[in-house]
Motif scaffolding. Structure first.
Motif, PDB file in Angstrom:
ATOM      1  N   ASP A  42       0.828  -1.208   0.000  1.00  7.15           N
ATOM      2  CA  ASP A  42       0.000   0.000   0.000  1.00  7.15           C
ATOM      3  C   ASP A  42       0.862   1.258   0.000  1.00  7.15           C
ATOM      4  O   ASP A  42       0.644   2.178  -0.785  1.00  7.15           O
ATOM      5  CB  ASP A  42      -0.961  -0.005   1.189  1.00  7.15           C
ATOM      6  CG  ASP A  42      -2.048   1.053   1.039  1.00  7.15           C
ATOM      7  OD1 ASP A  42      -2.440   1.350  -0.117  1.00  7.15           O
ATOM      8  OD2 ASP A  42      -2.521   1.575   2.065  1.00  7.15           O
ATOM      9  N   ASP A  62      -4.203  -4.239   1.381  1.00  6.52           N
ATOM     10  CA  ASP A  62      -4.819  -3.667   2.585  1.00  6.52           C
ATOM     11  C   ASP A  62      -6.237  -4.180   2.820  1.00  6.52           C
ATOM     12  O   ASP A  62      -6.728  -4.144   3.956  1.00  6.52           O
ATOM     13  CB  ASP A  62      -4.803  -2.137   2.523  1.00  6.52           C
ATOM     14  CG  ASP A  62      -3.550  -1.566   3.177  1.00  6.52           C
ATOM     15  OD1 ASP A  62      -2.511  -2.248   3.127  1.00  6.52           O
ATOM     16  OD2 ASP A  62      -3.618  -0.455   3.739  1.00  6.52           O
ATOM     17  N   ASP A  83       0.711   6.609   3.419  1.00  3.71           N
ATOM     18  CA  ASP A  83       0.374   5.475   4.288  1.00  3.71           C
ATOM     19  C   ASP A  83       1.114   5.525   5.628  1.00  3.71           C
ATOM     20  O   ASP A  83       1.300   4.489   6.253  1.00  3.71           O
ATOM     21  CB  ASP A  83       0.666   4.144   3.549  1.00  3.71           C
ATOM     22  CG  ASP A  83      -0.121   2.967   4.107  1.00  3.71           C
ATOM     23  OD1 ASP A  83      -1.308   3.139   4.416  1.00  3.71           O
ATOM     24  OD2 ASP A  83       0.470   1.874   4.251  1.00  3.71           O
ATOM     25  N   HIS A 109      -4.732   6.804   5.377  1.00  3.29           N
ATOM     26  CA  HIS A 109      -6.070   6.314   5.749  1.00  3.29           C
ATOM     27  C   HIS A 109      -6.126   5.764   7.171  1.00  3.29           C
ATOM     28  O   HIS A 109      -7.118   5.125   7.534  1.00  3.29           O
ATOM     29  CB  HIS A 109      -6.555   5.251   4.735  1.00  3.29           C
ATOM     30  CG  HIS A 109      -5.791   3.955   4.797  1.00  3.29           C
ATOM     31  ND1 HIS A 109      -6.418   2.745   4.964  1.00  3.29           N
ATOM     32  CD2 HIS A 109      -4.464   3.687   4.707  1.00  3.29           C
ATOM     33  CE1 HIS A 109      -5.499   1.774   4.962  1.00  3.29           C
ATOM     34  NE2 HIS A 109      -4.315   2.333   4.805  1.00  3.29           N
ATOM     35  N   HIS A 110      -5.081   5.989   7.952  1.00  6.97           N
ATOM     36  CA  HIS A 110      -5.104   5.504   9.337  1.00  6.97           C
ATOM     37  C   HIS A 110      -5.911   6.457  10.221  1.00  6.97           C
ATOM     38  O   HIS A 110      -5.643   7.649  10.243  1.00  6.97           O
ATOM     39  CB  HIS A 110      -3.680   5.380   9.885  1.00  6.97           C
ATOM     40  CG  HIS A 110      -2.885   4.300   9.211  1.00  6.97           C
ATOM     41  ND1 HIS A 110      -2.109   4.541   8.110  1.00  6.97           N
ATOM     42  CD2 HIS A 110      -2.780   2.977   9.477  1.00  6.97           C
ATOM     43  CE1 HIS A 110      -1.544   3.398   7.726  1.00  6.97           C
ATOM     44  NE2 HIS A 110      -1.937   2.434   8.538  1.00  6.97           N
ATOM     45  N   THR A 140      -4.513   3.391   1.369  1.00 10.47           N
ATOM     46  CA  THR A 140      -4.018   4.686   0.890  1.00 10.47           C
ATOM     47  C   THR A 140      -4.138   4.742  -0.636  1.00 10.47           C
ATOM     48  O   THR A 140      -4.386   5.807  -1.203  1.00 10.47           O
ATOM     49  CB  THR A 140      -2.562   4.895   1.344  1.00 10.47           C
ATOM     50  OG1 THR A 140      -2.560   5.006   2.780  1.00 10.47           O
ATOM     51  CG2 THR A 140      -1.958   6.171   0.766  1.00 10.47           C
TER      52      THR A 140
END
Ligand code: MN
Length: 335
Positions: free
Chosen positions: A34, A168, A93, A118-119, A138
Motif C-alpha cells: 500500500d 490492505d 500510508d 487512511h489511518h 491509501t
C-alpha cells in the motif's frame, strides 16, 4: 466496517502538487504494497507531468522480491540520497512521523509537507493532511486524489494502486461499498489482478512451512482476555526466521486471527539481529462477534497506548522484553 461518507477535501493537495517544482515521496519503514504502490503510482503521475520526483523509505535496505515487481521502481532512491532540504514532501500510508524512521528529519527541511493516509490514528503531521479514515487503503485515497486532479490512471499506475488495494483489503476480505468498484476500474486497464496478488501475497519459500509449524504450535489461547473477548497469541522467535524473509513473519497473523474462540489476535515478532533487550514488533487484529455487530475491540487504541498505532481492527506497536513479560503487558493493556 461501514462507510460514514466523511467529506474529504482534495483541493489543497492538488494545489500543492500543481505548484511543485520537485516532489519527494516517502513511504513507511518496512514498506508494504500500500505504501509503496501509492508512492510509485504518484511518482509515475508526477513524472508524466514533467515534475522531477524521487521515492524513498528508511529501512530495510532491500525491497522484498514481490514488491520489486511494482512498476515505477526506477524512481526509488536510497535514503542517503534524499536531500535534507526538499520542495514538496509527500508521505504515503504513514500514520505518524515515526513511521518514516530515520527519514523523519526530512520533514523539517521541506517547503510543503503533504500527508496522504487512511489511518484513523493519523497524527496529522503535515502542513497539508489528506486523510480518509474510511478508505480501505491509501491507494484508494490516491485514486480519489487523481480523479480530483484530472489525472488518468494507466495500466502501470493501476498495477501499483491494485497492489495496495488488494493487500490492505486482505485480498478483498475487508471491504466497504466502493472497494470492488475501484478494483473493477483498475482491472479494466488490462492489469492481471490474479498475478499481482499471487506475487505479493501467495508466494513463499519452502522454509515458510517449517516456520509456520513451529510458530503455530506455540500459539496460546486466553479466553478470559479483554472481558471475555478472548486473545490468541503467537510468538515468532528470531530463530524461527532462518531461511525466511520478514514478509513471511507478517503472514502469521492472518492464520492466527482465524481462531474462532478469540476476538483479538496478537503476533509477536522478534527483531533480527537480536539485541541485548529483546525487541519485538507486535501485530494486533480484532474482529466483530458476528455480521453487523460492529463490536470488535479497538486495537488501535491499545496499540497507541503502547506507543504504536493503526486501525480499529488492525494495529501494531514495538516492545521489549521476554515473551512472558510482553504478553503480560498486552494482557494489562487489553484490560
Ligand atoms: Mn495502508
Amino acid at each position: 466496517m461501514t462507510t460514514t461518507g466523511t467529506a474529504v477535501d482534495y483541493s489543497a493537495t492538488v494545489r500543492a502538487l500543481d505548484a511543485a517544482r520537485s516532489v519527494t515521496i516517502l513511504c513507511h519503514i518496512q514498506p508494504d504494497a500500500d505504501t509503496l504502490g501509492s508512492g510509485l503510482a504518484l511518482a509515475q503521475v508526477l513524472d508524466r507531468r514533467g515534475v522531477p520526483v524521487r521515492v524513498s523509505f528508511a529501512e530495510p535496505a532491500e525491497l522484498s522480491t514481490g514488491l520489486r515487481t511494482l512498476p515505477g521502481s526506477r524512481f526509488l532512491v536510497p535514503p542517503a540520497e534524499v536531500p535534507t532540504a526538499v520542495d514538496v514532501l509527500v508521505t504515503v500510508d504513514c500514520g505518524s512521523a515515526g513511521r518514516l524512521g530515520l527519514l523523519a528529519d526530512r520533514l523539517a527541511g521541506a517547503t510543503t509537507t503533504v500527508v496522504i493516509d487512511h489511518h484513523r490514528s493519523n497524527t496529522r503531521f503535515g502542513s497539508i493532511n489528506l486523510i480518509d479514515p474510511d478508505a480501505v487503503s491509501t491507494a484508494s485515497v490516491l485514486t480519489a486524489l487523481l480523479d480530483s486532479w484530472g489525472e488518468p490512471i494507466d495500466a502501470e499506475i493501476a498495477h501499483c494502486l491494485f497492489a495496495g488495494l488488494a493487500t490492505d483489503s486482505g485480498s478483498f476480505r475487508w471491504v466497504t461499498p466502493g472497494t470492488h468498484a475501484l478494483a473493477e476500474r483498475l482491472l479494466a486497464t488490462g492489469i492481471d489482478g490474479g498475478a499481482i496478488t499471487r506475487t505479493l501475497m501467495d508466494t513463499h519459500p519452502f522454509a515458510w512451512l517449517r516456520m509456520l509449524s513451529t510458530v503455530l504450535a506455540s500459539a496460546r489461547l486466553e479466553p478470559a482476555a479483554h472481558g471475555g473477548t478472548g486473545l490468541v497469541a503467537a510468538f515468532v522467535l528470531a530463530t524461527d526466521l532462518a531461511g525466511v524473509r520478514q514478509e513471511e513473519a507478517e503472514s502469521v497473523v492472518d492464520i492466527v486471527r482465524a481462531t474462532a474462540e478469540a476476538g483479538i489476535a496478537a503476533v509477536f515478532k522478534e527483531a533480527r539481529p537480536m539485541d541485548a533487550r529483546r525487541r519485538w514488533t507486535v501485530s494486533l487484529r480484532s474482529k466483530d462477534s458476528g455480521p453487523g455487530t460492529d463490536d470488535g475491540a479497538d486495537v488501535a487504541a491499545v496499540a497507541t497506548g503502547l506507543g504504536g498505532g493503526g486501525h480499529r481492527y488492525a494495529a501494531g506497536y514495538t516492545t521489549y522484553g521476554d515473551p512472558e513479560e510482553i504478553l503480560a503487558q498486552l494482557r494489562t493493556a487489553l484490560g
